[in-house]
Motif scaffolding. Sequence first.
Motif, PDB file in Angstrom:
ATOM      1  N   PRO A 213       0.799  -1.016   0.047  1.00 47.63           N
ATOM      2  CA  PRO A 213      -0.107   0.193  -0.101  1.00 47.63           C
ATOM      3  C   PRO A 213       0.916   1.374   0.019  1.00 47.63           C
ATOM      4  CG  PRO A 213      -0.812  -1.599   1.614  1.00 47.63           C
ATOM      5  CD  PRO A 213       0.657  -2.039   1.234  1.00 47.63           C
ATOM      6  N   ALA A 214       0.225   2.344  -0.575  1.00 50.83           N
ATOM      7  CA  ALA A 214       1.061   3.459  -0.640  1.00 50.83           C
ATOM      8  C   ALA A 214       1.029   4.070   0.914  1.00 50.83           C
ATOM      9  CB  ALA A 214       0.301   4.716  -1.558  1.00 50.83           C
ATOM     10  N   ASP A 215       0.000   3.677   1.719  1.00 56.13           N
ATOM     11  CA  ASP A 215      -0.278   4.259   3.077  1.00 56.13           C
ATOM     12  C   ASP A 215      -1.158   3.209   3.858  1.00 56.13           C
ATOM     13  OD1 ASP A 215       0.136   5.687   5.519  1.00 56.13           O
ATOM     14  OD2 ASP A 215      -0.310   7.532   4.519  1.00 56.13           O
ATOM     15  N   ILE A 216      -0.723   3.081   5.095  1.00 53.37           N
ATOM     16  CA  ILE A 216      -1.729   2.263   5.990  1.00 53.37           C
ATOM     17  C   ILE A 216      -2.261   3.034   7.194  1.00 53.37           C
ATOM     18  CG2 ILE A 216      -1.753   0.303   7.505  1.00 53.37           C
ATOM     19  CD1 ILE A 216       0.417  -1.154   5.438  1.00 53.37           C
ATOM     20  N   LYS A 217      -3.224   3.381   7.285  1.00 54.38           N
ATOM     21  CA  LYS A 217      -3.655   4.211   8.282  1.00 54.38           C
ATOM     22  C   LYS A 217      -4.084   3.716   9.608  1.00 54.38           C
ATOM     23  CE  LYS A 217      -3.277   7.881   5.912  1.00 54.38           C
ATOM     24  NZ  LYS A 217      -2.068   9.196   6.043  1.00 54.38           N
ATOM     25  N   ARG A 218      -4.155   4.372  10.833  1.00 60.64           N
ATOM     26  CA  ARG A 218      -4.745   3.766  12.113  1.00 60.64           C
ATOM     27  C   ARG A 218      -5.575   5.089  12.611  1.00 60.64           C
ATOM     28  NH1 ARG A 218      -8.100   2.483  15.165  1.00 60.64           N
ATOM     29  NH2 ARG A 218      -7.730   2.447  17.376  1.00 60.64           N
ATOM     30  N   ILE A 219      -6.734   5.174  12.512  1.00 57.95           N
ATOM     31  CA  ILE A 219      -7.500   6.493  12.901  1.00 57.95           C
ATOM     32  C   ILE A 219      -8.537   6.139  13.574  1.00 57.95           C
ATOM     33  CG2 ILE A 219      -8.619   8.525  12.266  1.00 57.95           C
ATOM     34  CD1 ILE A 219      -6.965   8.486   9.782  1.00 57.95           C
ATOM     35  N   GLY A 220      -9.624   5.495  13.193  1.00 58.11           N
ATOM     36  CA  GLY A 220     -10.782   5.026  14.028  1.00 58.11           C
ATOM     37  C   GLY A 220     -11.561   6.111  14.117  1.00 58.11           C
ATOM     38  N   PRO A 221     -12.937   5.740  14.463  1.00 50.23           N
ATOM     39  CA  PRO A 221     -13.538   4.524  15.102  1.00 50.23           C
ATOM     40  C   PRO A 221     -13.777   3.517  13.781  1.00 50.23           C
ATOM     41  CG  PRO A 221     -15.231   6.071  15.076  1.00 50.23           C
ATOM     42  CD  PRO A 221     -13.989   6.955  14.620  1.00 50.23           C
ATOM     43  N   ALA A 222     -14.259   2.468  14.317  1.00 48.11           N
ATOM     44  CA  ALA A 222     -14.622   1.198  13.150  1.00 48.11           C
ATOM     45  C   ALA A 222     -15.588   1.788  12.189  1.00 48.11           C
ATOM     46  CB  ALA A 222     -14.898   0.070  13.761  1.00 48.11           C
ATOM     47  N   SER A 223     -16.776   2.165  12.927  1.00 51.44           N
ATOM     48  CA  SER A 223     -17.757   2.811  12.057  1.00 51.44           C
ATOM     49  C   SER A 223     -17.328   3.841  10.797  1.00 51.44           C
ATOM     50  CB  SER A 223     -19.132   3.338  12.680  1.00 51.44           C
ATOM     51  OG  SER A 223     -18.386   4.297  13.639  1.00 51.44           O
ATOM     52  N   LEU A 224     -16.433   4.738  11.279  1.00 50.45           N
ATOM     53  CA  LEU A 224     -16.049   5.747  10.350  1.00 50.45           C
ATOM     54  C   LEU A 224     -15.004   5.143   9.232  1.00 50.45           C
ATOM     55  CD1 LEU A 224     -16.501   8.703   9.234  1.00 50.45           C
ATOM     56  CD2 LEU A 224     -14.615   9.254  11.128  1.00 50.45           C
ATOM     57  N   ASP A 225     -14.046   4.323   9.798  1.00 48.12           N
ATOM     58  CA  ASP A 225     -13.152   3.751   8.862  1.00 48.12           C
ATOM     59  C   ASP A 225     -13.809   3.038   7.756  1.00 48.12           C
ATOM     60  OD1 ASP A 225     -11.273   4.716  10.164  1.00 48.12           O
ATOM     61  OD2 ASP A 225     -10.592   3.130  11.489  1.00 48.12           O
ATOM     62  N   LEU A 226     -14.979   2.081   8.380  1.00 50.16           N
ATOM     63  CA  LEU A 226     -15.684   1.051   7.342  1.00 50.16           C
ATOM     64  C   LEU A 226     -16.513   2.032   6.204  1.00 50.16           C
ATOM     65  CD1 LEU A 226     -17.199  -1.335   9.843  1.00 50.16           C
ATOM     66  CD2 LEU A 226     -15.512  -1.806   7.771  1.00 50.16           C
ATOM     67  N   CYS A 227     -17.046   3.254   6.719  1.00 51.66           N
ATOM     68  CA  CYS A 227     -17.775   4.220   5.882  1.00 51.66           C
ATOM     69  C   CYS A 227     -16.677   4.820   4.761  1.00 51.66           C
ATOM     70  CB  CYS A 227     -18.550   5.316   6.556  1.00 51.66           C
ATOM     71  SG  CYS A 227     -20.054   4.708   7.514  1.00 51.66           S
ATOM     72  N   LYS A 228     -15.463   4.850   5.397  1.00 56.09           N
ATOM     73  CA  LYS A 228     -14.606   5.507   4.565  1.00 56.09           C
ATOM     74  C   LYS A 228     -14.002   4.433   3.285  1.00 56.09           C
ATOM     75  CE  LYS A 228     -13.338   9.546   7.032  1.00 56.09           C
ATOM     76  NZ  LYS A 228     -12.142  10.310   7.379  1.00 56.09           N
ATOM     77  N   VAL A 229     -14.398   3.184   3.549  1.00 55.72           N
ATOM     78  CA  VAL A 229     -14.094   2.358   2.716  1.00 55.72           C
ATOM     79  C   VAL A 229     -15.394   2.285   1.692  1.00 55.72           C
ATOM     80  CG1 VAL A 229     -13.786  -0.495   2.074  1.00 55.72           C
ATOM     81  CG2 VAL A 229     -12.955   0.488   3.964  1.00 55.72           C
ATOM     82  N   ALA A 230     -16.485   2.410   2.108  1.00 56.26           N
ATOM     83  CA  ALA A 230     -17.658   2.543   1.070  1.00 56.26           C
ATOM     84  C   ALA A 230     -17.693   4.093   0.280  1.00 56.26           C
ATOM     85  CB  ALA A 230     -18.957   2.541   2.038  1.00 56.26           C
ATOM     86  N   ASP A 231     -16.941   4.912   0.728  1.00 56.67           N
ATOM     87  CA  ASP A 231     -16.933   6.134  -0.047  1.00 56.67           C
ATOM     88  C   ASP A 231     -15.518   6.446  -0.763  1.00 56.67           C
ATOM     89  OD1 ASP A 231     -15.149   7.347   1.657  1.00 56.67           O
ATOM     90  OD2 ASP A 231     -16.488   8.848   2.313  1.00 56.67           O
ATOM     91  N   GLY A 232     -14.752   5.464  -0.898  1.00 60.63           N
ATOM     92  CA  GLY A 232     -13.620   5.140  -1.609  1.00 60.63           C
ATOM     93  C   GLY A 232     -12.522   6.027  -1.020  1.00 60.63           C
TER      94      GLY A 232
END
Length: 285
Positions: free
Chosen positions: A191-210
Motif C-alpha cells: 500500500p502507498a499508506d496504511i492508516k490507523r485512525i478509528g473508530p471502526a464505524s467511520l473507517d468502514l464508511c470511508k471504505v464505502a466512499d472510496g
Amino acid sequence: MRSLTFDISQVATQAGAQALRMQLRPHSTQARQEEPGKAYTTDVNDAIMDFLRAKVSAINPLNGFWEDGGGDRTPGNRFWSLCPLDGAINFMRNLSEWTITIAILEVNGQGEVYPILGVVYAPALGLMYLAARGEGAIRIRRTPQGEEKREAVIPSATRSLDGSMICFGMSYFPEESKQVLEKAASLAGHPADIKRIGPASLDLCKVADGTYDAYFESALHSWDVPAVAAATAVVWEAQGTLERWDGGKIRWSSDNDVLATNGLLRDELIPYLTGTPGAGAGTGA
C-alpha cells in the motif's frame, strides 16, 4: 424504509449536537472500563443512549433493542442497535473522529441476522452516512461555507494492493493488538499508506466512499455490534464487501475479525490476513 432512514438521521443529528456540546465544553470526565475485558465508556455514553432509546422507540419500537436480548431469531423480527459514542478515547482526547450510530438488525427466513438500515454520524466532522436495504447509500457533508452536500457513496476503483490506501483497527487488548499489527506489517511495501485512525464505524464508511480501499480488524466484540452494523449497511449498499477474514459471514452474536474492501482487493488481501500471503500477494483482483 427511505422515510424511516431520514427520520432516524434527524435523531442522530440531535444526539450529535448534544454530544458535541459536551465535547467542546471543559470537562474532567475520563474514558473508563467498567470491568477488565470490557469496552471503554464515558458518562456521555449514558446520556446519549437514553436520548437515542427514547427517540427511536417513539418513531417505531420494532421488537426492542438487540443489546437487550437479540437472541430471539423469529423470522421477521427487527431490532434497534444503538451506539451513543463510537470512539470514546478520540472523544475524550478532543479529536474529531467519533460517531453516533443507529442500525436496524433483521432476522431473515433462515434465522440469520443482517443489518438493513444504518446511520453513521460524525458531528465534529459534519459528516453523515445513510443506507437502507435496496435504497443505496449516501454521504451528507457540511462544507466550511455551511452548505449541505448529498452524494452517492461509491467505493474506489483500486485494483491492486500496490499503491492502495489501507486502514486498520486496533483492540484495547494486547494480544489482539499484536495480531493486527503483525498483519499490517506483512503488507509493508505494497500500500502507498496504511492508516490507523478509528473508530471502526467511520473507517468502514470511508471504505464505502472510496477514501480507503480496504479496512481490517482482528477482533470486533459484542459491544462493537451497533457501530459495525450501521457501517455494514453503508458498505453493502455502496456495493463494497464486508466479511470475516476467512470469507465467512459476520456473526452478530459473537466476536469477529472483519475485512471490508472495495470489492476489488478482497482476494489479494485475504491471504495476508489468514497467514498465507504467497497465495495471493501481487496477483491483483
